[in-house]
Design a protein around this motif. Structure first.
Motif, PDB file in Angstrom:
ATOM      1  N   ASP A  28       0.816  -1.219   0.000  1.00 36.94           N
ATOM      2  CA  ASP A  28       0.000   0.000   0.000  1.00 36.94           C
ATOM      3  C   ASP A  28       0.849   1.268   0.000  1.00 36.94           C
ATOM      4  O   ASP A  28       0.376   2.339   0.375  1.00 36.94           O
ATOM      5  N   PHE A  29       2.113   1.144  -0.437  1.00 39.11           N
ATOM      6  CA  PHE A  29       3.014   2.295  -0.409  1.00 39.11           C
ATOM      7  C   PHE A  29       3.705   2.472  -1.763  1.00 39.11           C
ATOM      8  O   PHE A  29       4.899   2.232  -1.908  1.00 39.11           O
ATOM      9  N   PRO A  30       2.955   2.922  -2.779  1.00 42.96           N
ATOM     10  CA  PRO A  30       3.575   3.161  -4.083  1.00 42.96           C
ATOM     11  C   PRO A  30       4.518   4.349  -4.016  1.00 42.96           C
ATOM     12  O   PRO A  30       4.243   5.336  -3.333  1.00 42.96           O
ATOM     13  N   MET A  31       5.649   4.225  -4.709  1.00 42.87           N
ATOM     14  CA  MET A  31       6.653   5.282  -4.706  1.00 42.87           C
ATOM     15  C   MET A  31       7.006   5.627  -6.148  1.00 42.87           C
ATOM     16  O   MET A  31       7.585   4.809  -6.864  1.00 42.87           O
ATOM     17  N   ASP A  32       6.645   6.834  -6.571  1.00 46.13           N
ATOM     18  CA  ASP A  32       6.991   7.272  -7.924  1.00 46.13           C
ATOM     19  C   ASP A  32       8.489   7.553  -8.009  1.00 46.13           C
ATOM     20  O   ASP A  32       9.093   8.098  -7.069  1.00 46.13           O
ATOM     21  N   GLN A  33       9.063   7.176  -9.154  1.00 50.72           N
ATOM     22  CA  GLN A  33      10.485   7.340  -9.422  1.00 50.72           C
ATOM     23  C   GLN A  33      10.646   7.971 -10.809  1.00 50.72           C
ATOM     24  O   GLN A  33       9.858   7.691 -11.706  1.00 50.72           O
ATOM     25  N   ARG A  34      11.678   8.770 -10.975  1.00 54.34           N
ATOM     26  CA  ARG A  34      11.994   9.325 -12.298  1.00 54.34           C
ATOM     27  C   ARG A  34      13.281   8.653 -12.773  1.00 54.34           C
ATOM     28  O   ARG A  34      14.253   8.567 -12.027  1.00 54.34           O
ATOM     29  N   LEU A  35      13.251   8.177 -14.020  1.00 55.55           N
ATOM     30  CA  LEU A  35      14.402   7.522 -14.608  1.00 55.55           C
ATOM     31  C   LEU A  35      14.911   8.344 -15.788  1.00 55.55           C
ATOM     32  O   LEU A  35      14.139   8.726 -16.662  1.00 55.55           O
ATOM     33  N   ASP A  36      16.204   8.617 -15.766  1.00 55.02           N
ATOM     34  CA  ASP A  36      16.863   9.306 -16.866  1.00 55.02           C
ATOM     35  C   ASP A  36      17.968   8.378 -17.356  1.00 55.02           C
ATOM     36  O   ASP A  36      18.889   8.055 -16.595  1.00 55.02           O
ATOM     37  N   ALA A  37      17.860   7.920 -18.606  1.00 56.05           N
ATOM     38  CA  ALA A  37      18.809   6.959 -19.148  1.00 56.05           C
ATOM     39  C   ALA A  37      19.519   7.531 -20.366  1.00 56.05           C
ATOM     40  O   ALA A  37      18.889   8.113 -21.239  1.00 56.05           O
ATOM     41  N   THR A  38      20.836   7.333 -20.404  1.00 59.00           N
ATOM     42  CA  THR A  38      21.666   7.718 -21.536  1.00 59.00           C
ATOM     43  C   THR A  38      22.436   6.481 -21.970  1.00 59.00           C
ATOM     44  O   THR A  38      23.354   6.041 -21.258  1.00 59.00           O
ATOM     45  N   PRO A  39      22.049   5.871 -23.119  1.00 59.43           N
ATOM     46  CA  PRO A  39      22.663   4.608 -23.536  1.00 59.43           C
ATOM     47  C   PRO A  39      24.182   4.672 -23.699  1.00 59.43           C
ATOM     48  O   PRO A  39      24.881   3.743 -23.321  1.00 59.43           O
ATOM     49  N   LEU A  71      10.808  10.211  -6.133  1.00 55.78           N
ATOM     50  CA  LEU A  71      10.007  11.431  -6.013  1.00 55.78           C
ATOM     51  C   LEU A  71       9.292  11.515  -4.664  1.00 55.78           C
ATOM     52  O   LEU A  71       8.636  12.511  -4.378  1.00 55.78           O
ATOM     53  N   VAL A  72       9.449  10.480  -3.836  1.00 53.51           N
ATOM     54  CA  VAL A  72       8.843  10.462  -2.506  1.00 53.51           C
ATOM     55  C   VAL A  72       9.876  10.820  -1.437  1.00 53.51           C
ATOM     56  O   VAL A  72       9.649  11.691  -0.609  1.00 53.51           O
ATOM     57  N   SER A  73      11.026  10.143  -1.467  1.00 49.72           N
ATOM     58  CA  SER A  73      12.013  10.338  -0.405  1.00 49.72           C
ATOM     59  C   SER A  73      13.288  11.047  -0.864  1.00 49.72           C
ATOM     60  O   SER A  73      14.206  11.223  -0.067  1.00 49.72           O
ATOM     61  N   ASP A  74      13.357  11.436  -2.132  1.00 48.14           N
ATOM     62  CA  ASP A  74      14.481  12.213  -2.675  1.00 48.14           C
ATOM     63  C   ASP A  74      15.820  11.480  -2.691  1.00 48.14           C
ATOM     64  O   ASP A  74      16.865  12.118  -2.828  1.00 48.14           O
ATOM     65  N   LEU A  75      15.848  10.155  -2.571  1.00 48.76           N
ATOM     66  CA  LEU A  75      17.074   9.407  -2.784  1.00 48.76           C
ATOM     67  C   LEU A  75      17.403   9.454  -4.272  1.00 48.76           C
ATOM     68  O   LEU A  75      16.500   9.443  -5.107  1.00 48.76           O
ATOM     69  N   VAL A  76      18.690   9.494  -4.608  1.00 52.88           N
ATOM     70  CA  VAL A  76      19.129   9.518  -5.999  1.00 52.88           C
ATOM     71  C   VAL A  76      20.159   8.414  -6.192  1.00 52.88           C
ATOM     72  O   VAL A  76      21.132   8.312  -5.432  1.00 52.88           O
ATOM     73  N   PHE A  77      19.928   7.581  -7.207  1.00 58.20           N
ATOM     74  CA  PHE A  77      20.800   6.468  -7.558  1.00 58.20           C
ATOM     75  C   PHE A  77      21.375   6.749  -8.939  1.00 58.20           C
ATOM     76  O   PHE A  77      20.628   6.835  -9.915  1.00 58.20           O
ATOM     77  N   ARG A  78      22.705   6.888  -9.028  1.00 62.37           N
ATOM     78  CA  ARG A  78      23.370   7.136 -10.313  1.00 62.37           C
ATOM     79  C   ARG A  78      24.181   5.895 -10.675  1.00 62.37           C
ATOM     80  O   ARG A  78      25.165   5.582  -9.995  1.00 62.37           O
ATOM     81  N   TRP A  79      23.761   5.237 -11.732  1.00 59.40           N
ATOM     82  CA  TRP A  79      24.419   4.024 -12.213  1.00 59.40           C
ATOM     83  C   TRP A  79      25.230   4.361 -13.456  1.00 59.40           C
ATOM     84  O   TRP A  79      24.781   5.143 -14.292  1.00 59.40           O
ATOM     85  N   GLU A  80      26.401   3.743 -13.586  1.00 56.77           N
ATOM     86  CA  GLU A  80      27.217   3.938 -14.782  1.00 56.77           C
ATOM     87  C   GLU A  80      27.902   2.623 -15.146  1.00 56.77           C
ATOM     88  O   GLU A  80      28.435   1.927 -14.272  1.00 56.77           O
ATOM     89  N   LEU A  81      27.889   2.313 -16.433  1.00 56.20           N
ATOM     90  CA  LEU A  81      28.522   1.110 -16.953  1.00 56.20           C
ATOM     91  C   LEU A  81      29.809   1.494 -17.666  1.00 56.20           C
ATOM     92  O   LEU A  81      29.847   2.479 -18.403  1.00 56.20           O
ATOM     93  N   ARG A  82      30.849   0.678 -17.454  1.00 55.78           N
ATOM     94  CA  ARG A  82      32.132   0.891 -18.126  1.00 55.78           C
ATOM     95  C   ARG A  82      32.563  -0.423 -18.757  1.00 55.78           C
ATOM     96  O   ARG A  82      32.671  -1.443 -18.069  1.00 55.78           O
ATOM     97  N   ALA A  83      32.780  -0.387 -20.073  1.00 54.87           N
ATOM     98  CA  ALA A  83      33.221  -1.587 -20.778  1.00 54.87           C
ATOM     99  C   ALA A  83      34.628  -1.965 -20.327  1.00 54.87           C
ATOM    100  O   ALA A  83      35.492  -1.117 -20.149  1.00 54.87           O
TER     101      ALA A  83
END
Length: 128
Positions: free
Chosen positions: A54-65, A75-87
């Motif tokens: 009963d606790f939906p949490m909206d999230q914004r995703l920004d992806a750069t291939p 968008l609820v708790s303001d945590l930010v996760f930055r993921w990066e891939l390196r070949a």
């Protein structure tokens, strides 16, 4: 602002890791604590944490291939996760940096453990 960073290595090419990382509908497969995800036509999706139906949490995703970056902002708790891939030849290094607002600082150790399990599961799943 409390933060932490983690790195994992996947025995898989960047493209295989990317398939899992940029698609919110795949998050329940590898992201610890994520039970269900509902995507929509925009860059906002809704995530339900495990054990909180009963606790939906909206999230914004920004992806750069290229070069393989995904930023997820809660968008609820303001945590930010930055993921990066390196070949790394035919394999991939996965980096994640997490920022936690002061108001949520009490969640730092729990988030670190969840993301540690998640990044390892992402690397493992991409390699299968």
């Amino acid at each position: 602002m409390p933060s932490f960073a983690l790195t994992a290595h996947a025995a898989a090419p960047v493209e295989e890791v990317w398939k899992l990382l940029h698609d919110p509908s795949r998050f329940p497969e590898w992201w610890s604590g994520v039970e269900t995800v509902r995507t929509g036509p925009s860059d906002v999706y809704t995530m339900w944490p495990e054990n909180y139906p009963d606790f939906p949490m909206d999230q914004r995703l920004d992806a750069t291939p290229a070069p393989g970056r995904v930023t997820i902002s809660c968008l609820v708790s303001d945590l930010v996760f930055r993921w990066e891939l390196r070949a790394d030849d035919e394999e991939t290094d996965i980096d994640v940096h997490v920022d936690i607002p002061e108001l949520e600082a009490h969640r730092l150790s729990t988030q670190r453990e969840l993301i540690r399990a998640s990044i390892n599961r992402l690397a493992e799943l991409a390699g299968t």
